[in-house]
Design a protein around this motif. Structure first.
Motif, short mmCIF file in Angstrom:
data_model
loop_
_atom_site.label_atom_id
_atom_site.label_comp_id
_atom_site.label_asym_id
_atom_site.label_seq_id
_atom_site.Cartn_x
_atom_site.Cartn_y
_atom_site.Cartn_z
N ASP A 101 0.82 -1.21 0.00
CA ASP A 101 0.00 0.00 0.00
C ASP A 101 0.86 1.26 0.00
O ASP A 101 0.49 2.28 0.58
N GLY A 102 2.03 1.16 -0.64
CA GLY A 102 2.92 2.32 -0.74
C GLY A 102 3.73 2.60 0.50
O GLY A 102 4.44 3.62 0.56
N LEU A 103 3.69 1.72 1.50
CA LEU A 103 4.41 1.93 2.75
C LEU A 103 5.48 0.86 2.94
O LEU A 103 5.25 -0.32 2.68
N GLU B 245 -4.51 -2.53 7.85
CA GLU B 245 -3.47 -3.37 8.42
C GLU B 245 -3.66 -4.83 8.03
O GLU B 245 -2.69 -5.60 7.94
N SER B 246 -4.90 -5.24 7.80
CA SER B 246 -5.15 -6.64 7.43
C SER B 246 -4.50 -6.99 6.09
O SER B 246 -4.06 -8.12 5.88
N ILE C 253 6.03 -8.02 13.80
CA ILE C 253 5.95 -6.93 12.81
C ILE C 253 5.58 -5.61 13.47
O ILE C 253 4.82 -5.57 14.44
N ASP C 254 6.16 -4.54 12.95
CA ASP C 254 5.73 -3.19 13.31
C ASP C 254 4.52 -2.86 12.44
O ASP C 254 4.65 -2.77 11.21
N PRO C 255 3.34 -2.69 13.01
CA PRO C 255 2.19 -2.30 12.18
C PRO C 255 2.46 -0.96 11.49
O PRO C 255 3.29 -0.18 11.93
N ARG C 256 1.76 -0.72 10.41
CA ARG C 256 1.91 0.58 9.73
C ARG C 256 1.74 1.71 10.74
O ARG C 256 0.88 1.66 11.62
N SER C 257 2.59 2.72 10.63
CA SER C 257 2.64 3.90 11.49
C SER C 257 3.17 3.61 12.89
O SER C 257 3.15 4.47 13.76
N LEU D 103 9.27 1.06 13.28
CA LEU D 103 10.04 1.58 12.15
C LEU D 103 9.21 1.68 10.87
O LEU D 103 9.67 2.25 9.88
N SER D 104 8.00 1.13 10.89
CA SER D 104 7.18 1.11 9.68
C SER D 104 6.66 2.50 9.33
O SER D 104 6.41 3.34 10.21
N GLU D 105 6.50 2.72 8.03
CA GLU D 105 6.00 4.01 7.56
C GLU D 105 4.50 4.13 7.76
O GLU D 105 3.80 3.15 7.97
N GLY D 106 4.03 5.37 7.65
CA GLY D 106 2.61 5.66 7.81
C GLY D 106 2.38 6.60 8.97
O GLY D 106 3.20 6.72 9.88
N LYS D 107 1.24 7.27 8.95
CA LYS D 107 0.89 8.23 9.99
C LYS D 107 -0.42 7.89 10.70
O LYS D 107 -0.70 8.42 11.77
N LEU D 108 -1.24 7.04 10.07
CA LEU D 108 -2.59 6.80 10.58
C LEU D 108 -2.82 5.34 10.89
O LEU D 108 -2.40 4.46 10.14
#
Length: 323
Positions: free
Chosen positions: A90-92, A156-157, A137-141, A144-149
């Motif tokens: 998803d671009g992250l 996340e699924s 895993i680091d969930p998005r945001s 270290l994972s990218e994302g803000k929301l």
């Protein structure tokens, strides 16, 4: 006609009062909408650089700190088996750690809101002792994972599906067991009921299952002393504006109503946010022929294992050998 018959001063007084009332109403509405927006951003977005990082999310909570320290101490002994892994979805860019113990099956840990992968170390022991490799895993945001929301399990699924496909290919893994805590349960259940699910999950454990995220959030919100109307309802408008999805899609109750995989519910009778009566209802409505529920008399939301470690781990081990 009435206004034109008034004295000039009275006419302008009425106009002035009308403008003042109108502006006051608009300002009041703006305050309500802006308060809802700020509450949303404060609780469901990464607030600043380093927010939701690889740090203990509740450093003032002795129980949380103990879980953090115990997890770090346990995983430190397996440093040689660790592979730092990365995918893009998803671009992250998303980051994780894979611990290879030579097995063909992997336990994938999905943590709750605000938690990075280190938090999940605390839950690894029964899976390691049952012969599983470990994937944190680091969930998005988060971490270290990218994302803000945060999308509380919805987007996340799809990350979960991407992680399983990557690990299966790169490390020749044949199956996965999911261990999900709170919001991680929504991510896991949405992943395995997704039409693009590759069928790699063999079973799932859910610690602190909630019916839907809005219900769980509402209980947190009230517990903090806030009034439901009107800010709470507007939070979800902002959620949709920022994320492009509806929070009601984070709905474990709906996913469980069609689940046929083996599933283990772990739940505390002291959980104020994912209340026991809802967990029992979801368990009863789940059609899986291989379902279990294990109740604990102690432990707040997401802190069950810390209060009954041996019972918690044995419940996991028994479930992993369920035929």
């Amino acid at each position: 006609m009435i206004l034109t018959s008034l004295p000039t001063w009275a006419f302008w007084l009425i106009i002035g009062v009308s403008i003042f009332v109108g502006v006051s109403l608009l300002f009041g509405l703006w305050i309500i909408f802006e308060t809802a927006r700020r509450v949303y951003l404060h609780t469901l977005s990464k607030k600043h650089a380093g927010g939701w990082g690889r740090v203990c999310s509740a450093p003032n909570n002795p129980e949380q700190v103990k879980m953090w320290d115990d997890g770090l101490a346990y995983m430190a002994q397996f440093a040689k088996q660790k592979h730092d892994v990365q995918i893009e979805n998803d671009g992250l860019k998303l980051y994780g750690e894979f611990y290879d113990f030579g097995s063909k099956k992997t336990a994938l840990f999905l943590a709750g809101r605000c938690e990075c992968l280190i938090y999940s170390y605390f839950y690894a022991k029964p899976y390691k002792e049952s012969g599983y490799n470990l994937l944190f895993i680091d969930p998005r945001s988060h971490g270290l994972s990218e994302g803000k929301l945060s999308t509380v399990g919805i987007k996340e699924s799809t990350d979960v599906l991407a992680w399983m496909k990557y690990i299966a290919k790169e490390f020749n893994q044949e199956s996965f067991a999911l261990h999900c805590v709170c919001v991680g349960g929504a991510a896991g259940l949405l992943a395995i009921t997704n039409k693009d699910n590759p069928g790699l999950v063999e079973r799932i454990t859910i610690d602190g299952a909630f019916t839907n995220f809005k219900e769980s959030y509402r209980r947190h919100y009230v517990d903090l002393g806030h009034k439901i109307f009107p800010v709470f309802h507007l939070i979800w408008m902002w959620f949709r504006i920022y994320t492009g999805v509806s929070a009601m899609e984070s709905n474990p109750e709906k996913c469980l109503s069609t689940l046929e995989l083996p599933v283990l519910f772990i739940h505390s009778k002291n959980d104020k946010y994912s209340v026991p009566e809802n967990a029992e209802k979801m368990f009863n409505n789940c059609p899986s022929a291989k379902k279990q529920i294990v109740w604990f008399s102690e432990g707040t939301h997401s802190h069950i294992r810390n209060n009954a470690t041996e019972k918690y781990d044995q419940a996991i081990k028994d479930f992993l050998t369920l035929k």
